[in-house]
Design a protein around this motif. Structure first.
Motif, PDB file in Angstrom:
ATOM      1  N   GLU A  64      -0.092 -41.943 -21.419  1.00 22.26           N
ATOM      2  CA  GLU A  64      -1.053 -40.847 -21.270  1.00 22.26           C
ATOM      3  C   GLU A  64      -2.498 -41.316 -21.235  1.00 22.26           C
ATOM      4  O   GLU A  64      -3.363 -40.609 -20.744  1.00 22.26           O
ATOM      5  N   SER A  65      -2.776 -42.471 -21.776  1.00 29.92           N
ATOM      6  CA  SER A  65      -4.151 -42.961 -21.846  1.00 29.92           C
ATOM      7  C   SER A  65      -4.228 -44.394 -21.314  1.00 29.92           C
ATOM      8  O   SER A  65      -3.384 -45.224 -21.641  1.00 29.92           O
ATOM      9  N   ILE A  66      -5.244 -44.655 -20.491  1.00 34.04           N
ATOM     10  CA  ILE A  66      -5.520 -46.029 -20.072  1.00 34.04           C
ATOM     11  C   ILE A  66      -6.473 -46.586 -21.119  1.00 34.04           C
ATOM     12  O   ILE A  66      -7.597 -46.121 -21.267  1.00 34.04           O
ATOM     13  N   THR A  67      -6.000 -47.554 -21.866  1.00 34.77           N
ATOM     14  CA  THR A  67      -6.707 -48.031 -23.057  1.00 34.77           C
ATOM     15  C   THR A  67      -8.003 -48.772 -22.740  1.00 34.77           C
ATOM     16  O   THR A  67      -8.246 -49.198 -21.620  1.00 34.77           O
ATOM     17  N   LYS A  68      -8.796 -48.929 -23.780  1.00 30.33           N
ATOM     18  CA  LYS A  68     -10.076 -49.619 -23.674  1.00 30.33           C
ATOM     19  C   LYS A  68      -9.886 -51.012 -23.077  1.00 30.33           C
ATOM     20  O   LYS A  68      -9.024 -51.773 -23.515  1.00 30.33           O
ATOM     21  N   VAL A  85      -1.463 -39.279 -16.727  1.00 34.97           N
ATOM     22  CA  VAL A  85      -2.579 -39.908 -17.442  1.00 34.97           C
ATOM     23  C   VAL A  85      -3.594 -38.818 -17.754  1.00 34.97           C
ATOM     24  O   VAL A  85      -4.026 -38.089 -16.871  1.00 34.97           O
ATOM     25  N   GLU A  86      -3.949 -38.709 -19.020  1.00 33.95           N
ATOM     26  CA  GLU A  86      -4.884 -37.673 -19.446  1.00 33.95           C
ATOM     27  C   GLU A  86      -6.250 -38.222 -19.801  1.00 33.95           C
ATOM     28  O   GLU A  86      -7.226 -37.491 -19.823  1.00 33.95           O
ATOM     29  N   ALA A  87      -6.335 -39.517 -20.110  1.00 38.23           N
ATOM     30  CA  ALA A  87      -7.612 -40.085 -20.553  1.00 38.23           C
ATOM     31  C   ALA A  87      -7.777 -41.516 -20.050  1.00 38.23           C
ATOM     32  O   ALA A  87      -6.809 -42.265 -19.936  1.00 38.23           O
ATOM     33  N   ILE A  88      -9.021 -41.868 -19.754  1.00 44.27           N
ATOM     34  CA  ILE A  88      -9.386 -43.231 -19.392  1.00 44.27           C
ATOM     35  C   ILE A  88     -10.417 -43.684 -20.415  1.00 44.27           C
ATOM     36  O   ILE A  88     -11.500 -43.115 -20.499  1.00 44.27           O
ATOM     37  N   GLU A  89     -10.061 -44.680 -21.191  1.00 47.22           N
ATOM     38  CA  GLU A  89     -10.943 -45.151 -22.261  1.00 47.22           C
ATOM     39  C   GLU A  89     -12.083 -46.014 -21.705  1.00 47.22           C
ATOM     40  O   GLU A  89     -12.046 -46.469 -20.564  1.00 47.22           O
ATOM     41  N   ASP A  90     -13.075 -46.245 -22.547  1.00 49.30           N
ATOM     42  CA  ASP A  90     -14.249 -47.031 -22.161  1.00 49.30           C
ATOM     43  C   ASP A  90     -13.863 -48.409 -21.633  1.00 49.30           C
ATOM     44  O   ASP A  90     -12.931 -49.045 -22.126  1.00 49.30           O
ATOM     45  N   TYR A  91     -14.609 -48.848 -20.639  1.00 50.02           N
ATOM     46  CA  TYR A  91     -14.483 -50.179 -20.052  1.00 50.02           C
ATOM     47  C   TYR A  91     -13.097 -50.482 -19.468  1.00 50.02           C
ATOM     48  O   TYR A  91     -12.756 -51.638 -19.252  1.00 50.02           O
ATOM     49  N   ALA A  92     -12.307 -49.462 -19.210  1.00 50.17           N
ATOM     50  CA  ALA A  92     -10.946 -49.669 -18.700  1.00 50.17           C
ATOM     51  C   ALA A  92     -10.935 -50.526 -17.441  1.00 50.17           C
ATOM     52  O   ALA A  92     -10.035 -51.337 -17.249  1.00 50.17           O
ATOM     53  N   PHE A  93     -11.956 -50.361 -16.588  1.00 44.03           N
ATOM     54  CA  PHE A  93     -12.003 -51.098 -15.325  1.00 44.03           C
ATOM     55  C   PHE A  93     -13.272 -51.935 -15.186  1.00 44.03           C
ATOM     56  O   PHE A  93     -13.655 -52.305 -14.081  1.00 44.03           O
ATOM     57  N   ALA A  94     -13.908 -52.246 -16.286  1.00 46.11           N
ATOM     58  CA  ALA A  94     -15.141 -53.045 -16.253  1.00 46.11           C
ATOM     59  C   ALA A  94     -14.886 -54.398 -15.610  1.00 46.11           C
ATOM     60  O   ALA A  94     -13.883 -55.054 -15.877  1.00 46.11           O
ATOM     61  N   GLY A  95     -15.773 -54.801 -14.718  1.00 47.31           N
ATOM     62  CA  GLY A  95     -15.679 -56.112 -14.095  1.00 47.31           C
ATOM     63  C   GLY A  95     -14.680 -56.217 -12.962  1.00 47.31           C
ATOM     64  O   GLY A  95     -14.431 -57.306 -12.454  1.00 47.31           O
ATOM     65  N   GLU A 101     -10.707 -48.771  -3.300  1.00 46.92           N
ATOM     66  CA  GLU A 101     -10.307 -47.372  -3.292  1.00 46.92           C
ATOM     67  C   GLU A 101     -10.041 -46.898  -4.719  1.00 46.92           C
ATOM     68  O   GLU A 101      -9.428 -47.612  -5.509  1.00 46.92           O
ATOM     69  N   ILE A 102     -10.504 -45.675  -5.039  1.00 43.95           N
ATOM     70  CA  ILE A 102     -10.243 -45.069  -6.343  1.00 43.95           C
ATOM     71  C   ILE A 102      -9.737 -43.658  -6.119  1.00 43.95           C
ATOM     72  O   ILE A 102     -10.383 -42.859  -5.438  1.00 43.95           O
ATOM     73  N   THR A 103      -8.568 -43.339  -6.680  1.00 39.62           N
ATOM     74  CA  THR A 103      -8.011 -41.990  -6.620  1.00 39.62           C
ATOM     75  C   THR A 103      -7.635 -41.594  -8.041  1.00 39.62           C
ATOM     76  O   THR A 103      -6.889 -42.310  -8.710  1.00 39.62           O
ATOM     77  N   VAL A 104      -8.144 -40.451  -8.492  1.00 42.47           N
ATOM     78  CA  VAL A 104      -7.866 -39.968  -9.845  1.00 42.47           C
ATOM     79  C   VAL A 104      -7.101 -38.655  -9.732  1.00 42.47           C
ATOM     80  O   VAL A 104      -7.568 -37.719  -9.086  1.00 42.47           O
ATOM     81  N   SER A 105      -5.927 -38.569 -10.369  1.00 46.94           N
ATOM     82  CA  SER A 105      -5.141 -37.335 -10.329  1.00 46.94           C
ATOM     83  C   SER A 105      -5.867 -36.234 -11.096  1.00 46.94           C
ATOM     84  O   SER A 105      -6.716 -36.490 -11.946  1.00 46.94           O
ATOM     85  N   GLU A 106      -5.508 -35.005 -10.785  1.00 45.85           N
ATOM     86  CA  GLU A 106      -6.169 -33.852 -11.405  1.00 45.85           C
ATOM     87  C   GLU A 106      -5.920 -33.749 -12.901  1.00 45.85           C
ATOM     88  O   GLU A 106      -6.669 -33.103 -13.609  1.00 45.85           O
ATOM     89  N   LYS A 110     -10.089 -36.660 -19.760  1.00 48.26           N
ATOM     90  CA  LYS A 110     -11.135 -37.366 -20.500  1.00 48.26           C
ATOM     91  C   LYS A 110     -11.548 -38.632 -19.769  1.00 48.26           C
ATOM     92  O   LYS A 110     -10.840 -39.635 -19.783  1.00 48.26           O
ATOM     93  N   HIS A 111     -12.655 -38.572 -19.090  1.00 47.03           N
ATOM     94  CA  HIS A 111     -13.292 -39.752 -18.509  1.00 47.03           C
ATOM     95  C   HIS A 111     -14.700 -39.357 -18.104  1.00 47.03           C
ATOM     96  O   HIS A 111     -14.989 -38.198 -17.874  1.00 47.03           O
ATOM     97  N   ARG A 112     -15.549 -40.331 -18.072  1.00 48.45           N
ATOM     98  CA  ARG A 112     -16.907 -40.094 -17.608  1.00 48.45           C
ATOM     99  C   ARG A 112     -17.012 -40.638 -16.200  1.00 48.45           C
ATOM    100  O   ARG A 112     -16.397 -41.650 -15.863  1.00 48.45           O
ATOM    101  N   LYS A 113     -17.777 -39.999 -15.380  1.00 54.04           N
ATOM    102  CA  LYS A 113     -17.970 -40.429 -14.002  1.00 54.04           C
ATOM    103  C   LYS A 113     -18.369 -41.899 -13.949  1.00 54.04           C
ATOM    104  O   LYS A 113     -17.919 -42.654 -13.102  1.00 54.04           O
ATOM    105  N   GLU A 114     -19.176 -42.327 -14.904  1.00 49.85           N
ATOM    106  CA  GLU A 114     -19.678 -43.695 -14.921  1.00 49.85           C
ATOM    107  C   GLU A 114     -18.557 -44.722 -15.105  1.00 49.85           C
ATOM    108  O   GLU A 114     -18.698 -45.868 -14.723  1.00 49.85           O
TER     109      GLU A 114
END
Length: 122
Positions: A64-68, A85-95, A101-106, A110-114
């Motif tokens: 359910e969550s993509i961890t930090k 997936v309900e949440a994307i934690e901080d820095y999940a894809f940093a670097g 391509e990025i596709t996010v399901s509806e 919990k995620h910030r645009k940034e």
């Protein structure tokens, strides 16, 4: 299981119900994974699980969550956040410098645009 063993596995990984914890950086540096199935209902996930991995896409995430820092500094080209997936934690894809391509399901609540923009999350 020893972390180094996971680097040698092929395209599919099935985690049995008996696994209750996946330690930090457990799959670090893994390459070629295309499908993952986790049969455990209640599992504790560490940070940086797939950091520095070489993966084409990650549409197989089973939790359910993509961890930090889950994919920090990985060579991912296609990020498709799957249903469930309900949440994307901080820095999940940093670097992740190679993303095209990025596709996010509806269902992701919990995620910030940034977290999904160059310079912060990717």
């Amino acid at each position: 299981m020893h972390r180094r063993l996971f680097r040698l596995l092929s395209e599919k990984l099935t985690l049995p119900a008996s696994i209750k914890t996946i330690e930090r950086n457990a799959f670090r540096g893994m390459s070629g994974l295309e499908e993952m199935d986790c049969q455990s209902e209640d599992i504790a996930l560490g940070t940086g699980l797939f950091s520095e991995s070489k993966l084409d896409q990650i549409d197989w995430w089973p939790w359910e969550s993509i961890t930090k820092a889950a994919f920090m500094n990985s060579s991912i080209e296609h990020i498709r956040i799957p249903e469930g997936v309900e949440a994307i934690e901080d820095y999940a894809f940093a670097g992740c410098r190679y993303v095209r391509e990025i596709t996010v399901s509806e269902g992701v609540e919990k995620h910030r645009k940034e977290q999904l923009q160059a310079g912060y999350g990717i």
